[in-house]
Motif scaffolding. Structure first.
Motif, PDB file in Angstrom:
ATOM      1  N   PRO A  50       0.810  -1.225   0.000  1.00 52.29           N
ATOM      2  CA  PRO A  50       0.000   0.000   0.000  1.00 52.29           C
ATOM      3  C   PRO A  50       0.845   1.279   0.000  1.00 52.29           C
ATOM      4  O   PRO A  50       0.487   2.265  -0.647  1.00 52.29           O
ATOM      5  CB  PRO A  50      -0.818  -0.118   1.295  1.00 52.29           C
ATOM      6  CG  PRO A  50      -0.872  -1.568   1.588  1.00 52.29           C
ATOM      7  CD  PRO A  50       0.442  -2.109   1.125  1.00 52.29           C
ATOM      8  N   ILE A  51       1.983   1.238   0.721  1.00 53.02           N
ATOM      9  CA  ILE A  51       2.861   2.415   0.733  1.00 53.02           C
ATOM     10  C   ILE A  51       3.437   2.662  -0.656  1.00 53.02           C
ATOM     11  O   ILE A  51       3.441   3.794  -1.158  1.00 53.02           O
ATOM     12  CB  ILE A  51       3.992   2.227   1.764  1.00 53.02           C
ATOM     13  CG1 ILE A  51       3.407   2.175   3.175  1.00 53.02           C
ATOM     14  CG2 ILE A  51       5.022   3.345   1.648  1.00 53.02           C
ATOM     15  CD1 ILE A  51       4.416   1.807   4.243  1.00 53.02           C
ATOM     16  N   SER A  52       3.909   1.590  -1.285  1.00 47.00           N
ATOM     17  CA  SER A  52       4.478   1.739  -2.629  1.00 47.00           C
ATOM     18  C   SER A  52       3.416   2.197  -3.620  1.00 47.00           C
ATOM     19  O   SER A  52       3.687   3.049  -4.478  1.00 47.00           O
ATOM     20  CB  SER A  52       5.081   0.401  -3.086  1.00 47.00           C
ATOM     21  OG  SER A  52       6.155   0.020  -2.260  1.00 47.00           O
ATOM     22  N   GLY A  53       2.213   1.636  -3.507  1.00 44.54           N
ATOM     23  CA  GLY A  53       1.136   2.069  -4.392  1.00 44.54           C
ATOM     24  C   GLY A  53       0.826   3.539  -4.220  1.00 44.54           C
ATOM     25  O   GLY A  53       0.609   4.271  -5.203  1.00 44.54           O
ATOM     26  N   ALA A 105       4.486 -10.078  -8.647  1.00 44.87           N
ATOM     27  CA  ALA A 105       3.068 -10.087  -8.272  1.00 44.87           C
ATOM     28  C   ALA A 105       2.345  -8.778  -8.587  1.00 44.87           C
ATOM     29  O   ALA A 105       1.207  -8.811  -9.085  1.00 44.87           O
ATOM     30  CB  ALA A 105       2.900 -10.446  -6.798  1.00 44.87           C
ATOM     31  N   PRO A 106       2.949  -7.587  -8.316  1.00 45.75           N
ATOM     32  CA  PRO A 106       2.223  -6.358  -8.664  1.00 45.75           C
ATOM     33  C   PRO A 106       1.840  -6.286 -10.145  1.00 45.75           C
ATOM     34  O   PRO A 106       0.731  -5.847 -10.491  1.00 45.75           O
ATOM     35  CB  PRO A 106       3.213  -5.254  -8.282  1.00 45.75           C
ATOM     36  CG  PRO A 106       4.043  -5.851  -7.198  1.00 45.75           C
ATOM     37  CD  PRO A 106       4.204  -7.288  -7.591  1.00 45.75           C
ATOM     38  N   MET A 107       2.735  -6.716 -11.018  1.00 46.85           N
ATOM     39  CA  MET A 107       2.448  -6.664 -12.452  1.00 46.85           C
ATOM     40  C   MET A 107       1.434  -7.732 -12.852  1.00 46.85           C
ATOM     41  O   MET A 107       0.590  -7.505 -13.723  1.00 46.85           O
ATOM     42  CB  MET A 107       3.738  -6.832 -13.253  1.00 46.85           C
ATOM     43  CG  MET A 107       4.750  -5.733 -13.007  1.00 46.85           C
ATOM     44  SD  MET A 107       6.197  -5.889 -14.073  1.00 46.85           S
ATOM     45  CE  MET A 107       7.295  -4.711 -13.289  1.00 46.85           C
ATOM     46  N   HIS A 115      -1.922  -6.482 -11.593  1.00 49.12           N
ATOM     47  CA  HIS A 115      -2.310  -5.234 -12.253  1.00 49.12           C
ATOM     48  C   HIS A 115      -3.111  -5.479 -13.533  1.00 49.12           C
ATOM     49  O   HIS A 115      -3.915  -4.637 -13.947  1.00 49.12           O
ATOM     50  CB  HIS A 115      -1.060  -4.405 -12.565  1.00 49.12           C
ATOM     51  CG  HIS A 115      -1.350  -3.026 -13.070  1.00 49.12           C
ATOM     52  ND1 HIS A 115      -2.107  -2.120 -12.359  1.00 49.12           N
ATOM     53  CD2 HIS A 115      -0.981  -2.395 -14.214  1.00 49.12           C
ATOM     54  CE1 HIS A 115      -2.181  -0.984 -13.043  1.00 49.12           C
ATOM     55  NE2 HIS A 115      -1.511  -1.132 -14.174  1.00 49.12           N
ATOM     56  N   ARG A 116      -2.936  -6.663 -14.133  1.00 48.85           N
ATOM     57  CA  ARG A 116      -3.636  -6.946 -15.390  1.00 48.85           C
ATOM     58  C   ARG A 116      -5.146  -7.063 -15.201  1.00 48.85           C
ATOM     59  O   ARG A 116      -5.896  -7.040 -16.179  1.00 48.85           O
ATOM     60  CB  ARG A 116      -3.078  -8.224 -16.048  1.00 48.85           C
ATOM     61  CG  ARG A 116      -3.329  -9.505 -15.261  1.00 48.85           C
ATOM     62  CD  ARG A 116      -2.509 -10.652 -15.840  1.00 48.85           C
ATOM     63  NE  ARG A 116      -2.601 -11.860 -15.044  1.00 48.85           N
ATOM     64  CZ  ARG A 116      -3.410 -12.882 -15.287  1.00 48.85           C
ATOM     65  NH1 ARG A 116      -4.244 -12.833 -16.311  1.00 48.85           N
ATOM     66  NH2 ARG A 116      -3.402 -13.949 -14.519  1.00 48.85           N
ATOM     67  N   PHE A 117      -5.601  -7.169 -13.931  1.00 50.64           N
ATOM     68  CA  PHE A 117      -7.038  -7.227 -13.683  1.00 50.64           C
ATOM     69  C   PHE A 117      -7.648  -5.837 -13.499  1.00 50.64           C
ATOM     70  O   PHE A 117      -8.807  -5.719 -13.113  1.00 50.64           O
ATOM     71  CB  PHE A 117      -7.330  -8.105 -12.464  1.00 50.64           C
ATOM     72  CG  PHE A 117      -7.108  -9.569 -12.721  1.00 50.64           C
ATOM     73  CD1 PHE A 117      -8.049 -10.319 -13.416  1.00 50.64           C
ATOM     74  CD2 PHE A 117      -5.946 -10.200 -12.300  1.00 50.64           C
ATOM     75  CE1 PHE A 117      -7.844 -11.677 -13.668  1.00 50.64           C
ATOM     76  CE2 PHE A 117      -5.728 -11.547 -12.551  1.00 50.64           C
ATOM     77  CZ  PHE A 117      -6.677 -12.291 -13.243  1.00 50.64           C
ATOM     78  N   VAL A 151      -3.288   2.363  -5.962  1.00 51.30           N
ATOM     79  CA  VAL A 151      -3.633   2.263  -4.546  1.00 51.30           C
ATOM     80  C   VAL A 151      -4.366   0.953  -4.277  1.00 51.30           C
ATOM     81  O   VAL A 151      -4.063   0.234  -3.308  1.00 51.30           O
ATOM     82  CB  VAL A 151      -4.478   3.467  -4.105  1.00 51.30           C
ATOM     83  CG1 VAL A 151      -4.961   3.276  -2.666  1.00 51.30           C
ATOM     84  CG2 VAL A 151      -3.670   4.759  -4.229  1.00 51.30           C
ATOM     85  N   GLU A 152      -5.349   0.598  -5.118  1.00 52.36           N
ATOM     86  CA  GLU A 152      -6.060  -0.670  -4.958  1.00 52.36           C
ATOM     87  C   GLU A 152      -5.104  -1.846  -5.069  1.00 52.36           C
ATOM     88  O   GLU A 152      -5.191  -2.822  -4.310  1.00 52.36           O
ATOM     89  CB  GLU A 152      -7.153  -0.788  -6.025  1.00 52.36           C
ATOM     90  CG  GLU A 152      -8.310   0.179  -5.846  1.00 52.36           C
ATOM     91  CD  GLU A 152      -9.242   0.201  -7.047  1.00 52.36           C
ATOM     92  OE1 GLU A 152     -10.392   0.644  -6.891  1.00 52.36           O
ATOM     93  OE2 GLU A 152      -8.808  -0.217  -8.152  1.00 52.36           O
ATOM     94  N   LEU A 153      -4.193  -1.753  -6.017  1.00 50.73           N
ATOM     95  CA  LEU A 153      -3.208  -2.814  -6.225  1.00 50.73           C
ATOM     96  C   LEU A 153      -2.379  -3.048  -4.970  1.00 50.73           C
ATOM     97  O   LEU A 153      -2.094  -4.186  -4.598  1.00 50.73           O
ATOM     98  CB  LEU A 153      -2.302  -2.449  -7.399  1.00 50.73           C
ATOM     99  CG  LEU A 153      -1.128  -3.378  -7.714  1.00 50.73           C
ATOM    100  CD1 LEU A 153      -1.634  -4.774  -8.039  1.00 50.73           C
ATOM    101  CD2 LEU A 153      -0.316  -2.811  -8.871  1.00 50.73           C
ATOM    102  N   GLY A 154      -2.008  -1.948  -4.302  1.00 45.39           N
ATOM    103  CA  GLY A 154      -1.229  -2.074  -3.080  1.00 45.39           C
ATOM    104  C   GLY A 154      -1.948  -2.875  -2.014  1.00 45.39           C
ATOM    105  O   GLY A 154      -1.360  -3.750  -1.355  1.00 45.39           O
ATOM    106  N   PHE A 155      -3.239  -2.624  -1.833  1.00 47.92           N
ATOM    107  CA  PHE A 155      -4.003  -3.343  -0.812  1.00 47.92           C
ATOM    108  C   PHE A 155      -4.294  -4.780  -1.230  1.00 47.92           C
ATOM    109  O   PHE A 155      -4.249  -5.699  -0.402  1.00 47.92           O
ATOM    110  CB  PHE A 155      -5.302  -2.594  -0.506  1.00 47.92           C
ATOM    111  CG  PHE A 155      -5.086  -1.360   0.328  1.00 47.92           C
ATOM    112  CD1 PHE A 155      -4.854  -1.470   1.690  1.00 47.92           C
ATOM    113  CD2 PHE A 155      -5.094  -0.100  -0.252  1.00 47.92           C
ATOM    114  CE1 PHE A 155      -4.641  -0.335   2.466  1.00 47.92           C
ATOM    115  CE2 PHE A 155      -4.881   1.039   0.521  1.00 47.92           C
ATOM    116  CZ  PHE A 155      -4.657   0.919   1.890  1.00 47.92           C
TER     117      PHE A 155
END
Length: 445
Positions: free
Chosen positions: A167-170, A273-275, A278-280, A285-289
């Protein structure tokens, strides 16, 4: 009640009190340190969402940059651990942290593939001694029968770094254009600075040996120093203590191969995992959580798994079963056609990858001591990282460019975890066959 029974109860109460006090003093601090270590090496996964376009990286180039970290990590691992043993954990860990914090922050100024590769390489050199150094450091402070649980507590920092750091990185990625910097540049700068500060703090906070623990009562300090010396003497009587004996011991190679599968899984999730998620269509911010969910599951389950390993004194099946679960989770992630299925697969994989490590790291000091333990731990970490941490991210990036999605890469990582499960089982069976009654008793403790 006999005098012997009273004395045994007093000794047990003293042990419980000492281990609790040492845990409260050391464990939270090293968790924070490893949290920053892991965050500084995997935050590139979030940065890559826009950095790749800004500095001209393909997915394959990004995979090379993610993996080249481990070239430096491998090269410096054993020398760094031997240096820690010589100069002391307090000085060496403080030095490493200041160095890698500054280098992580400097990644904000990468301007192309080669500067990115170079910064990742030297970051690996700086971080090389920290993880194996802490594993060795724990063997100075905690009796073997408590070590898997303490190691698990320490290693919760890896999923915590993804859980809290995501979440911080997002959020940091949304700072695009602030003060004329990209969001990914702010990510590296903000997440690198605390490491430098805590590196300075660690110089004053850590103690090298129990004999220096002024925060323990004299009776507690004397008991702990005597207990750890007793363990060292017992291992020295039946184990090897030279650096060369660790290098040529086939059990070290076998554990390195087991560790390779867990490393491939750890960095597949930590970096990619983030990438993959992210395809969805999630926002940053949502991605971080969302990315935090599998890591929250891993934090809880890995501690319970390690506690059971300490309670039963069993290591090999705890490693093998966890690796098997991780491989199944990776297969599910590769097949996933929805965000929910992907999160279930990543959660199972996260559990297995992280749960395998604490009992695994309790195994080398069962047959190595002294300089051999320092060298063996570093060698397992380095060789496992070479095969898992270096090759894994590179293969995933290459297969992503070839196949158009991440499925083939996840299947590859799944296969390495199944191999790790098999090797862990075989190592345990082979080791049990080689041990005599006295050695089996020590191994259970």
């Amino acid at each position: 009640m006999s005098i012997a029974s009273v004395r045994a109860e007093d000794d047990a109460a003293l042990e419980t009190r000492v281990v609790r006090r040492v845990s409260r003093r050391i464990t939270p601090f090293i968790i924070v340190l490893y949290f920053l270590s892991f965050l500084n090496r995997v935050n590139v996964g979030f940065a890559g969402l826009t950095m790749n376009r800004d500095i001209g990286l393909t997915q394959a180039m990004f995979g090379v940059g993610a993996g080249i970290f481990f070239v430096g990590y491998i090269a410096a691992g054993m020398p760094s651990n031997l240096a820690l043993q010589r100069v002391g954990a307090r000085r060496w860990i403080a030095f490493l942290m200041v160095m890698w914090g500054a280098l992580s922050a400097a990644t904000a100024f990468a301007s192309g593939p080669y500067s990115f590769y170079g910064l990742r390489l030297v970051l690996g050199l700086a971080e090389a001694g920290f993880f194996p150094g802490i594993i060795l450091y724990l063997s100075y402070w905690f009796p073997a029968r408590h070590r898997a649980f303490v190691t698990a507590m320490f290693m919760t920092a890896a999923p915590l770094a993804n859980m809290i750091g995501s979440p911080i990185s997002g959020a940091l990625m949304t700072l695009e254009g602030f003060a004329h910097l990209h969001g990914w540049q702010w990510l590296f700068l903000v997440e690198g600075a605390p490491t430098v500060l805590l590196g300075i703090v660690s110089y004053f906070y850590l103690m090298d040996r129990p004999e220096q623990a002024h925060w323990l009562a004299p009776a507690e300090r004397n008991w702990l120093a005597a207990e750890m010396q007793r363990e060292r003497d017992a291992r020295a009587a039946q184990s090897r203590s030279s650096v060369w004996s660790a290098v040529k011991d086939p059990r070290v190679l076998l554990l390195a191969l087991v560790y390779a599968g867990t490393s491939a899984g750890l960095y597949a999730i930590g970096i990619w995992a983030p990438m993959i998620i992210h395809r969805f269509g999630f926002s940053y911010v949502e991605l971080g959580f969302v990315n935090a969910i599998p890591n929250l599951f891993a934090v809880v389950t890995m501690v319970l798994w390690a506690r059971n390993s300490d309670r039963t004194g069993e290591r090999r099946l705890h490693v093998a079963i966890a690796c098997l679960a991780a491989g199944i989770g990776m297969l599910m992630s590769g097949y996933a056609s929805s965000a929910v299925m992907l999160l279930v697969g990543l959660s199972i994989a996260n559990f297995g990858i992280n749960a395998a490590k604490p009992p695994l790291w309790s195994m080398p000091t069962q047959f190595l001591s002294g300089s051999a333990a320092a060298a063996g731990i570093a060698l397992i970490n380095a060789m496992g990282s070479l095969l898992g941490g270096t090759i894994g991210p590179m293969v995933i990036g290459k297969l992503r460019d070839v196949g158009g999605d991440y499925s083939l890469g996840l299947y590859f990582v799944s296969a390495t975890l199944f191999v790790s499960a098999l090797l862990a089982y075989l190592f345990g069976a082979r080791q049990r066959g080689r041990q005599g009654p006295q050695e089996r008793a020590v191994a259970q403790r």
